[in-house]
Design an enzyme around this catalytic site. Structure first.
Site, mmCIF file in Angstrom:
data_model
loop_
_atom_site.group_PDB
_atom_site.id
_atom_site.type_symbol
_atom_site.label_atom_id
_atom_site.label_comp_id
_atom_site.label_asym_id
_atom_site.label_seq_id
_atom_site.Cartn_x
_atom_site.Cartn_y
_atom_site.Cartn_z
ATOM 1 N N ASP A 1 0.914 -1.318 0.147
ATOM 2 C CA ASP A 1 -0.043 -0.008 0.069
ATOM 3 C C ASP A 1 0.785 1.211 -0.092
ATOM 4 O O ASP A 1 1.978 1.279 0.096
ATOM 5 C CB ASP A 1 -0.959 -0.015 1.309
ATOM 6 C CG ASP A 1 -0.359 -0.278 2.470
ATOM 7 O OD1 ASP A 1 0.825 -0.300 2.592
ATOM 8 O OD2 ASP A 1 -1.000 -1.278 3.266
ATOM 9 N N ASN B 1 -7.207 -3.170 14.909
ATOM 10 C CA ASN B 1 -8.711 -3.589 14.477
ATOM 11 C C ASN B 1 -8.750 -4.831 13.666
ATOM 12 O O ASN B 1 -9.895 -5.058 13.119
ATOM 13 C CB ASN B 1 -9.477 -2.265 13.961
ATOM 14 C CG ASN B 1 -8.627 -1.923 12.623
ATOM 15 O OD1 ASN B 1 -7.793 -2.424 12.108
ATOM 16 N ND2 ASN B 1 -9.472 -0.830 12.041
ATOM 17 N N HIS C 1 -7.019 -4.890 10.627
ATOM 18 C CA HIS C 1 -6.905 -4.722 9.204
ATOM 19 C C HIS C 1 -5.217 -5.338 8.665
ATOM 20 O O HIS C 1 -4.692 -5.458 9.499
ATOM 21 C CB HIS C 1 -7.038 -3.079 9.035
ATOM 22 C CG HIS C 1 -5.626 -2.378 9.255
ATOM 23 N ND1 HIS C 1 -5.675 -1.520 10.350
ATOM 24 C CD2 HIS C 1 -4.427 -2.344 8.682
ATOM 25 C CE1 HIS C 1 -4.449 -0.875 10.508
ATOM 26 N NE2 HIS C 1 -3.981 -1.240 9.511
ATOM 27 N N GLU D 1 -9.632 -2.155 5.717
ATOM 28 C CA GLU D 1 -10.246 -1.825 7.004
ATOM 29 C C GLU D 1 -11.476 -2.649 7.100
ATOM 30 O O GLU D 1 -12.187 -3.372 6.266
ATOM 31 C CB GLU D 1 -10.610 -0.457 7.038
ATOM 32 C CG GLU D 1 -9.446 0.577 6.723
ATOM 33 C CD GLU D 1 -8.836 0.895 8.285
ATOM 34 O OE1 GLU D 1 -9.143 -0.148 9.020
ATOM 35 O OE2 GLU D 1 -8.108 1.830 8.318
#
Length: 243
Positions: free
Chosen positions: A67, A135, A137, A142
């Site tokens: 990314d 979380n 990801h 996400e």
């Protein structure tokens, strides 16, 4: 899924590096999927060391990064282009023409994402390294009701921006979007190594290892569907998630 518990981050980094060293030794033109963030830095240091000692040769290696932040130029210290050069590429004998990082500048981001996916389609990643967010990801995929199978533009959650603000002067400086490989792109890798250290990753790793559910709301859980995943964690994290 194989789980390796190491004493600390240094031992984790060496363990992960050995997997990559073996891969490059067995296939000189390996295609590697790379990640940024704190998790792989120690591993990259070990790979630099191995390259300088002559144990591995990056001359024919090809890399694809997961990314890149939208809107940061390549010279920005928080861009992933800068990160990869600073932490790996500038210190090994890799041909930078063989390194690929999403181009996330300009106005036509959807086109940039499609072009990156097109580049990916010509290769098969032999080994992919991943970190994981608090979380759950992976890459910048996400939690949500839907997950993209291909490279796309992702809006970053507030929790991810807060977690990554340590790399910026101010939370307001953290980009709100990124271009990231989709889950389908990641899953094309033949082998995946996930590195996670610290108790702050306990929710994600506990869900991965112990939940009987696969959920787009915890993207890391999808790794249970991949045929060859190695999870490397430290003892502190293991004490919370190994049951």
């Amino acid at each position: 899924m194989k789980v390796i518990v190491c004493k600390d981050y240094d031992e984790m980094s060496k363990e992960a590096a050995q997997i990559f060293i073996k891969q490059i030794q067995e296939k000189h033109d390996s295609v590697l999927g790379l990640a940024t963030g704190s998790s792989p830095i120690g591993m990259y240091k070990e790979l630099i060391k191995a390259n300088k000692e002559g144990s591995i040769d990056f001359k024919d290696v090809i890399t694809f990064n997961l990314d890149e932040y939208v809107g940061l130029n390549k010279d920005h210290p928080a861009s992933y282009y800068y990160f990869m050069n600073e932490n790996l590429f500038d210190h090994i004998n890799i041909d930078k023409k063989n390194t690929h990082i999403p181009h996330a500048e300009g106005t036509d981001l959807e086109k940039a994402a499609k072009e990156y996916e097109e580049s990916l389609s010509h290769y098969e990643i032999d080994l992919q390294v991943l970190g994981v967010g608090k979380n759950g990801h992976i890459g910048f995929n996400e939690p949500g009701d839907d997950l993209s199978s291909v490279t796309y533009v992702q809006e970053l959650s507030e929790s991810t921006r807060v977690a990554n603000s340590r790399f910026f002067d101010d939370i307001d400086d953290v980009p709100k979007f990124a271009i990231t490989m989709g889950v389908g792109s990641i899953f094309k890798a033949k082998k995946i190594v996930l590195i996670a250290s610290g108790t702050q990753k306990s929710f994600a790793i506990d869900y991965l290892l112990n939940s009987k559910k696969i959920s787009s709301k915890v993207p890391v859980s999808l790794l249970n569907l991949h045929p060859d995943v190695t999870v490397i964690i430290d003892e502190k994290l293991a004490s919370l998630v190994i049951k």
